[in-house]
Write an enzyme that holds these catalytic residues in place. Structure first.
Site, PDB file in Angstrom:
ATOM      1  CG  HIS A  61      -0.178   0.730   2.208  1.00  0.00           C
ATOM      2  ND1 HIS A  61       0.187  -0.668   2.609  1.00  0.00           N
ATOM      3  CD2 HIS A  61      -0.621   1.471   3.119  1.00  0.00           C
ATOM      4  CE1 HIS A  61       0.977   0.350   4.319  1.00  0.00           C
ATOM      5  NE2 HIS A  61       0.955   1.493   3.979  1.00  0.00           N
TER       6      HIS A  61
HETATM    7  C1  UD1 Z   1      -1.726   5.049   6.239  1.00  0.00           C
HETATM    8  C2  UD1 Z   1      -0.515   5.574   6.417  1.00  0.00           C
HETATM    9  C3  UD1 Z   1       0.658   4.900   6.746  1.00  0.00           C
HETATM   10  C4  UD1 Z   1      -0.814   3.229   7.522  1.00  0.00           C
HETATM   11  C5  UD1 Z   1      -1.694   2.339   6.204  1.00  0.00           C
HETATM   12  C6  UD1 Z   1      -2.354   1.541   7.065  1.00  0.00           C
HETATM   13  C7  UD1 Z   1      -0.478   7.989   6.705  1.00  0.00           C
HETATM   14  C8  UD1 Z   1       0.870   9.083   6.378  1.00  0.00           C
HETATM   15  N1  UD1 Z   1      -0.438   6.897   6.191  1.00  0.00           N
HETATM   16  O1  UD1 Z   1      -1.923   5.317   4.596  1.00  0.00           O
HETATM   17  O2  UD1 Z   1       1.491   5.083   7.569  1.00  0.00           O
HETATM   18  O3  UD1 Z   1       1.020   2.080   7.399  1.00  0.00           O
HETATM   19  O4  UD1 Z   1      -3.002   3.780   6.720  1.00  0.00           O
HETATM   20  O5  UD1 Z   1      -3.414   1.822   6.514  1.00  0.00           O
HETATM   21  O6  UD1 Z   1      -0.801   8.502   7.871  1.00  0.00           O
HETATM   22  N2  UD1 Z   1      -8.722   5.117   1.758  1.00  0.00           N
HETATM   23  C9  UD1 Z   1      -9.824   3.972   2.144  1.00  0.00           C
HETATM   24  N3  UD1 Z   1     -10.859   4.586   2.870  1.00  0.00           N
HETATM   25  C10 UD1 Z   1     -10.956   4.659   3.698  1.00  0.00           C
HETATM   26  C11 UD1 Z   1      -9.068   5.406   4.094  1.00  0.00           C
HETATM   27  C12 UD1 Z   1      -8.476   5.440   3.127  1.00  0.00           C
HETATM   28  O7  UD1 Z   1     -10.181   3.768   0.659  1.00  0.00           O
HETATM   29  O8  UD1 Z   1     -10.335   4.181   5.180  1.00  0.00           O
HETATM   30  C13 UD1 Z   1      -8.185   4.912   0.640  1.00  0.00           C
HETATM   31  C14 UD1 Z   1      -8.572   6.822  -0.187  1.00  0.00           C
HETATM   32  O9  UD1 Z   1      -8.613   6.663  -1.447  1.00  0.00           O
HETATM   33  C15 UD1 Z   1      -7.426   7.198   0.341  1.00  0.00           C
HETATM   34  C16 UD1 Z   1      -6.541   5.967   0.526  1.00  0.00           C
HETATM   35  O10 UD1 Z   1      -7.052   4.731   0.987  1.00  0.00           O
HETATM   36  O11 UD1 Z   1      -6.642   7.935  -0.403  1.00  0.00           O
HETATM   37  C17 UD1 Z   1      -4.833   6.854   1.002  1.00  0.00           C
HETATM   38  O12 UD1 Z   1      -5.574   6.912   2.597  1.00  0.00           O
HETATM   39  P1  UD1 Z   1      -4.494   7.601   4.013  1.00  0.00           P
HETATM   40  O13 UD1 Z   1      -5.433   7.272   4.808  1.00  0.00           O
HETATM   41  O14 UD1 Z   1      -4.119   8.833   3.623  1.00  0.00           O
HETATM   42  O15 UD1 Z   1      -2.828   6.234   3.260  1.00  0.00           O
HETATM   43  P2  UD1 Z   1      -2.493   5.002   3.763  1.00  0.00           P
HETATM   44  O16 UD1 Z   1      -2.524   5.004   2.233  1.00  0.00           O
HETATM   45  O17 UD1 Z   1      -4.203   4.516   4.690  1.00  0.00           O
END
Ligand code: UD1
Length: 379
Positions: A208
């Site tokens: 991821h």
């Molecule tokens: C975040 C953390 C990372 C951790 C990961 C675990 C930061 C900078 N990164 O990354 O350290 O390893 O979580 O999963 O805080 N999304 C969904 N549903 C959700 C949440 C997110 O579909 O409930 C999708 C969205 O498209 C979003 C993308 O995932 O834009 C990224 O989510 P985000 O929370 O920004 O970062 P992660 O990549 O999940």
């Protein structure tokens, strides 16, 4: 005497298994403290958040900030604005933060500027790679925290080198392992395994990190490699929503929507599922022959479980999992990953050492230190 208020904050999936044992360890002090749980809403999906809450027996959050997804600046800013309002209203005496996600950074900045003491659990980890958003989050949070709880001696050294006073640093071990030890006996075989028709060995893949999934060429090369590896050994791939989105956009085809039933990717033995529950996932980590991952916490869990792990990154903030555990850094070059996979298989079982204090008692020690510290503030 007024009860002191401790506010624990969670935002994203890797926070939940760290906060759960802390809440449990603080419960016996409920006559002296009031604990409130704030969920920023950084992760909002049922599979990334709701299911984890249920399985980890976390209480319903007292406050939900509902910030959702966005760019780093947007997400961090939204948490800061909402958490400032929370703090003005609820006036916590201490903010308890875990890990290194954007919510951790945002709440440490907000609380410090309001002169609210901050405790940071999992302090001092450094990859020395400032291209990782988590590294920035770690450095800033640690520079602001009043109490820093570390998982290993190397983290203490990192903090001392950054000029953090020794008296703020407490080497206590690893709260993730508290959760692992508590829940492993309840771990559940996921439905996905039934698709493997009793294959004697299988591997697990998670991907991821922006560095691996945001660049089409890198992601394509990795997925093609894992399709090839899966012909040697079936692989289960619980897929993070951001990775699934990227794969879809690149034209990879898989049955939608992803759920706990596994679907083959392009007819191969690489089986994709939606993100799994904590209990199903630790079952997989425990039973797998090998794990391929770019996550942070998984490197620690496999160390304790004794499962071989190839980390698909150029660096790690968790060097102890290489020095003492089962982890190897293999980057993202398919040739290196392929060669390492075959070497791990021919090497036979791993013999890890359990790192010092990764014994399941960390959260109890943290709770004791927090209570002593709050008592000290009263004098
Ligand atoms: C975040 C953390 C990372 C951790 C990961 C675990 C930061 C900078 N990164 O990354 O350290 O390893 O979580 O999963 O805080 N999304 C969904 N549903 C959700 C949440 C997110 O579909 O409930 C999708 C969205 O498209 C979003 C993308 O995932 O834009 C990224 O989510 P985000 O929370 O920004 O970062 P992660 O990549 O999940």
């Amino acid at each position: 005497m007024r009860k002191k208020k401790i506010t624990g904050v969670v935002g994203a999936r890797p926070n939940f298994m760290k906060m759960a044992p802390l809440i449990e360890a603080l419960r016996p002090f409920s006559e002296r403290i009031q604990f409130q749980l704030v969920h920023t809403g950084q992760h909002y999906d049922e599979r990334l958040s709701g299911l984890m809450f249920k399985q980890l027996e976390l209480p319903e959050p007292d406050h939900y900030l509902n910030v959702g997804s966005g760019s780093h600046a947007q997400q961090t800013a939204r948490v800061m604005i909402a958490f400032e309002e929370y703090c003005l209203e609820e006036k916590p005496d201490l903010v308890l933060l875990v890990g290194d996600v954007n919510s951790t950074l945002a709440c440490s900045l907000t609380a410090s500027k309001m002169h609210i003491p901050v405790a940071h659990v999992e302090a001092g980890l450094r990859s020395f790679d400032r291209k990782m958003p988590e590294e920035i989050n770690r450095i800033v949070t640690d520079s602001l925290a009043d109490l820093l709880f570390t998982t290993c001696r190397e983290a203490d050294q990192n903090l001392l080198k950054e000029g953090i006073p020794e008296e703020k640093i407490h080497f206590v071990g690893n709260v993730m392992i508290d959760s692992l030890k508590k829940f492993l006996p309840k771990a559940r075989s996921p439905k996905a395994l039934t698709h493997l028709n009793g294959a004697p060995e299988f591997g697990v893949l998670t991907l991821h990190r922006p560095g691996n999934v945001d660049d089409d060429q890198i992601l394509k090369a990795l997925i093609e490699l894992f399709i090839e590896i899966s012909e040697n050994m079936p692989l289960i791939f619980p897929c993070h929503p951001r990775t699934a989105d990227r794969m879809r956009a690149m034209g990879f085809q898989f049955d939608e929507p992803l759920d706990e039933n596994a679907v083959r990717l392009n007819g191969s033995n690489l089986w994709m599922t939606a993100p799994l529950g904590y209990l199903e996932f630790i079952y997989l980590l425990d039973k797998a022959r090998i794990v391929f991952t770019d996550s942070g916490g998984i490197q620690e869990e496999v160390t304790v479980l004794g499962t071989a792990c190839l980390t698909l990154r150029d660096n790690t903030e968790r060097g102890i999992t290489i020095d003492e555990g089962t982890n190897l850094l293999v980057g993202r070059d398919p040739a290196v990953i392929r060669e390492s996979f075959h070497r791990v298989l021919s090497n036979g079982p791993c013999h890890p050492r359990i790192p010092e204090k990764w014994d399941g008692g960390t959260s109890v020690e943290i709770a004791r230190i927090l209570m002593d510290w709050l008592d000290g503030c009263e004098k």
